[in-house]
Design a protein around this motif. Structure first.
Motif, PDB file in Angstrom:
ATOM      1  N   ALA A 230      58.757  35.462  25.922  1.00  0.00           N
ATOM      2  CA  ALA A 230      58.865  35.173  24.496  1.00  0.00           C
ATOM      3  C   ALA A 230      59.828  34.035  24.172  1.00  0.00           C
ATOM      4  CB  ALA A 230      59.259  36.451  23.745  1.00  0.00           C
ATOM      5  N   LEU A 231      59.645  32.908  24.859  1.00  0.00           N
ATOM      6  CA  LEU A 231      60.488  31.740  24.607  1.00  0.00           C
ATOM      7  C   LEU A 231      59.872  30.843  23.552  1.00  0.00           C
ATOM      8  CD1 LEU A 231      61.430  30.741  28.255  1.00  0.00           C
ATOM      9  CD2 LEU A 231      62.717  32.179  26.683  1.00  0.00           C
ATOM     10  N   HIS A 232      60.686  29.947  23.027  1.00  0.00           N
ATOM     11  CA  HIS A 232      60.219  28.906  22.113  1.00  0.00           C
ATOM     12  C   HIS A 232      60.080  27.613  22.901  1.00  0.00           C
ATOM     13  CE1 HIS A 232      60.716  31.182  18.389  1.00  0.00           C
ATOM     14  NE2 HIS A 232      61.807  31.686  18.942  1.00  0.00           N
ATOM     15  N   PRO A 233      59.195  26.688  22.477  1.00  0.00           N
ATOM     16  CA  PRO A 233      59.072  25.403  23.186  1.00  0.00           C
ATOM     17  C   PRO A 233      60.434  24.702  23.292  1.00  0.00           C
ATOM     18  CG  PRO A 233      57.320  25.626  21.574  1.00  0.00           C
ATOM     19  CD  PRO A 233      58.270  26.779  21.349  1.00  0.00           C
ATOM     20  N   GLY A 234      60.753  24.237  24.492  1.00  0.00           N
ATOM     21  CA  GLY A 234      61.995  23.500  24.707  1.00  0.00           C
ATOM     22  C   GLY A 234      63.238  24.359  24.789  1.00  0.00           C
ATOM     23  N   GLN A 235      63.095  25.689  24.712  1.00  0.00           N
ATOM     24  CA  GLN A 235      64.268  26.562  24.720  1.00  0.00           C
ATOM     25  C   GLN A 235      65.052  26.441  26.026  1.00  0.00           C
ATOM     26  OE1 GLN A 235      63.399  30.551  23.493  1.00  0.00           O
ATOM     27  NE2 GLN A 235      65.477  31.262  23.794  1.00  0.00           N
ATOM     28  N   ILE A 236      64.356  26.381  27.156  1.00  0.00           N
ATOM     29  CA  ILE A 236      65.025  26.112  28.426  1.00  0.00           C
ATOM     30  C   ILE A 236      64.265  25.009  29.139  1.00  0.00           C
ATOM     31  CG2 ILE A 236      66.019  28.419  28.720  1.00  0.00           C
ATOM     32  CD1 ILE A 236      63.768  29.035  30.695  1.00  0.00           C
ATOM     33  N   GLN A 237      64.979  24.139  29.823  1.00  0.00           N
ATOM     34  CA  GLN A 237      64.345  23.069  30.587  1.00  0.00           C
ATOM     35  C   GLN A 237      65.254  22.656  31.739  1.00  0.00           C
ATOM     36  OE1 GLN A 237      63.019  19.745  28.164  1.00  0.00           O
ATOM     37  NE2 GLN A 237      64.364  20.331  26.546  1.00  0.00           N
ATOM     38  N   ASN A 238      64.655  21.936  32.681  1.00  0.00           N
ATOM     39  CA  ASN A 238      65.385  21.382  33.821  1.00  0.00           C
ATOM     40  C   ASN A 238      66.173  22.431  34.604  1.00  0.00           C
ATOM     41  OD1 ASN A 238      64.395  18.858  33.143  1.00  0.00           O
ATOM     42  ND2 ASN A 238      66.102  18.466  31.760  1.00  0.00           N
ATOM     43  N   LEU A 239      65.558  23.600  34.784  1.00  0.00           N
ATOM     44  CA  LEU A 239      66.132  24.648  35.611  1.00  0.00           C
ATOM     45  C   LEU A 239      65.132  25.004  36.696  1.00  0.00           C
ATOM     46  CD1 LEU A 239      67.506  27.196  32.974  1.00  0.00           C
ATOM     47  CD2 LEU A 239      68.835  25.592  34.332  1.00  0.00           C
ATOM     48  N   VAL A 240      65.637  25.599  37.764  1.00  0.00           N
ATOM     49  CA  VAL A 240      64.770  26.132  38.808  1.00  0.00           C
ATOM     50  C   VAL A 240      65.025  27.636  38.856  1.00  0.00           C
ATOM     51  CG1 VAL A 240      64.204  26.102  41.265  1.00  0.00           C
ATOM     52  CG2 VAL A 240      64.824  23.966  40.109  1.00  0.00           C
ATOM     53  N   LEU A 241      63.961  28.424  38.750  1.00  0.00           N
ATOM     54  CA  LEU A 241      64.079  29.879  38.786  1.00  0.00           C
ATOM     55  C   LEU A 241      63.489  30.376  40.105  1.00  0.00           C
ATOM     56  CD1 LEU A 241      62.841  30.707  35.162  1.00  0.00           C
ATOM     57  CD2 LEU A 241      65.171  30.250  35.921  1.00  0.00           C
ATOM     58  N   GLN A 242      64.306  31.041  40.916  1.00  0.00           N
ATOM     59  CA  GLN A 242      63.785  31.599  42.156  1.00  0.00           C
ATOM     60  C   GLN A 242      63.200  32.971  41.839  1.00  0.00           C
ATOM     61  OE1 GLN A 242      66.526  32.433  45.358  1.00  0.00           O
ATOM     62  NE2 GLN A 242      64.884  32.396  46.866  1.00  0.00           N
ATOM     63  N   CYS A 243      61.915  33.125  42.107  1.00  0.00           N
ATOM     64  CA  CYS A 243      61.202  34.355  41.789  1.00  0.00           C
ATOM     65  C   CYS A 243      61.782  35.521  42.600  1.00  0.00           C
ATOM     66  CB  CYS A 243      59.717  34.188  42.100  1.00  0.00           C
ATOM     67  SG  CYS A 243      58.751  35.683  41.786  1.00  0.00           S
TER      68      CYS A 243
ATOM     69  N   GLU B  20      70.784  41.373  43.767  1.00  0.00           N
ATOM     70  CA  GLU B  20      70.252  42.563  44.438  1.00  0.00           C
ATOM     71  C   GLU B  20      69.665  43.537  43.411  1.00  0.00           C
ATOM     72  OE1 GLU B  20      69.830  44.954  47.957  1.00  0.00           O
ATOM     73  OE2 GLU B  20      70.955  43.094  47.901  1.00  0.00           O
ATOM     74  N   GLY B  21      68.408  43.888  43.587  1.00  0.00           N
ATOM     75  CA  GLY B  21      67.741  44.870  42.727  1.00  0.00           C
ATOM     76  C   GLY B  21      67.220  44.331  41.405  1.00  0.00           C
ATOM     77  N   PHE B  22      67.519  43.063  41.061  1.00  0.00           N
ATOM     78  CA  PHE B  22      67.046  42.483  39.798  1.00  0.00           C
ATOM     79  C   PHE B  22      65.598  42.051  39.953  1.00  0.00           C
ATOM     80  CE2 PHE B  22      66.345  38.755  37.061  1.00  0.00           C
ATOM     81  CZ  PHE B  22      66.682  39.286  35.823  1.00  0.00           C
ATOM     82  N   SER B  23      64.737  42.444  39.010  1.00  0.00           N
ATOM     83  CA  SER B  23      63.332  42.042  39.095  1.00  0.00           C
ATOM     84  C   SER B  23      62.924  41.135  37.946  1.00  0.00           C
ATOM     85  CB  SER B  23      62.432  43.275  39.143  1.00  0.00           C
ATOM     86  OG  SER B  23      62.558  44.016  37.948  1.00  0.00           O
ATOM     87  N   GLY B  24      63.832  40.848  37.043  1.00  0.00           N
ATOM     88  CA  GLY B  24      63.547  39.913  35.962  1.00  0.00           C
ATOM     89  C   GLY B  24      63.047  40.611  34.718  1.00  0.00           C
ATOM     90  N   PRO B  25      62.737  39.850  33.693  1.00  0.00           N
ATOM     91  CA  PRO B  25      62.778  38.394  33.608  1.00  0.00           C
ATOM     92  C   PRO B  25      64.209  37.858  33.430  1.00  0.00           C
ATOM     93  CG  PRO B  25      62.063  39.311  31.518  1.00  0.00           C
ATOM     94  CD  PRO B  25      62.216  40.464  32.458  1.00  0.00           C
ATOM     95  N   PHE B  26      64.377  36.580  33.740  1.00  0.00           N
ATOM     96  CA  PHE B  26      65.680  35.953  33.608  1.00  0.00           C
ATOM     97  C   PHE B  26      66.073  35.778  32.143  1.00  0.00           C
ATOM     98  CE2 PHE B  26      64.527  34.384  37.883  1.00  0.00           C
ATOM     99  CZ  PHE B  26      65.678  34.705  38.575  1.00  0.00           C
TER     100      PHE B  26
END
Length: 198
Positions: free
Chosen positions: A46-59, A19-25
């Motif tokens: 400002a991520l690095h390549p491969g820093q996060i993967q195989n996740l689903v982010l609900q906007c 509730e009330g969070f607008s991101g970024p994750f």
């Protein structure tokens, strides 16, 4: 990022905004920003390549489900497909066929057979579409369709467009400074005011 249908309960790690969070994750110190493939809301900075993967982010803005896939795999795919000589008609035909397959929610095997029939020399598309995690197939299919639209425009105009494919990763905001009557940078061909400028 590629937008996918809502994952089946328990099939994927889904980050949902409270509730009330607008991101970024996520925030880092790299050069890659991830934005929602539907509304372009910033989901990670400002991520690095491969820093996060195989996740689903609900906007948090539009509630679209965005899949985070390996950027390295996408970079390899883009460079390999660009090196294959293909007529613009073949690219257009494949793009339309894949869009129809996505609309019909075709299976992985049906899509692979379609690619083999229309563009057997595009083996890298089939390699990329092999799911490695939940939600990968339709997310990657969306990316492939976006890339084919970009490649189609590039081959027809003989000059590289200034748009990053599906805004998957970008060091700048492609919508900054776009006038309402200009063509939308997303590649839809619509005016900005009728597309992402709403």
């Amino acid at each position: 990022m590629p937008v996918i249908p809502r994952p089946v309960e328990g099939s994927a790690a889904v980050f949902v905004a409270g509730e009330g969070f607008s991101g970024p994750f996520f925030k880092g110190d790299g050069a890659i920003d991830l934005v929602c493939g539907r509304c372009l809301h910033r989901l990670a900075e400002a991520l690095h390549p491969g820093q996060i993967q195989n996740l689903v982010l609900q906007c948090p803005a539009c509630h679209g489900h965005n899949v985070v896939v390996s950027i390295h795999a996408l970079e390899n795919f883009v460079s390999q497909v660009q090196s294959v000589p293909a007529a613009p008609e073949k690219i257009t035909h494949l793009k339309v066929a894949l869009e129809n397959a996505r609309e019909k929610k075709s299976s992985t095997q049906e899509v692979m057979a379609l690619i083999e029939e229309i563009a057997p020399d595009f083996d890298t598309i089939k390699e990329l579409l092999v799911p490695k995690g939940p939600g990968d197939f339709y997310g990657l299919l969306g990316f492939v369709i976006g890339f084919l639209a970009w490649l189609q425009a590039r081959k027809q105009s003989k000059q590289p467009p200034s748009v990053v494919i599906n805004n998957y990763f970008s060091e700048r905001d492609p919508f900054r400074g776009v006038g309402p009557n200009e063509i939308c940078p997303c590649g839809s061909g619509k005016k900005y005011k009728r597309c992402h400028g709403k």
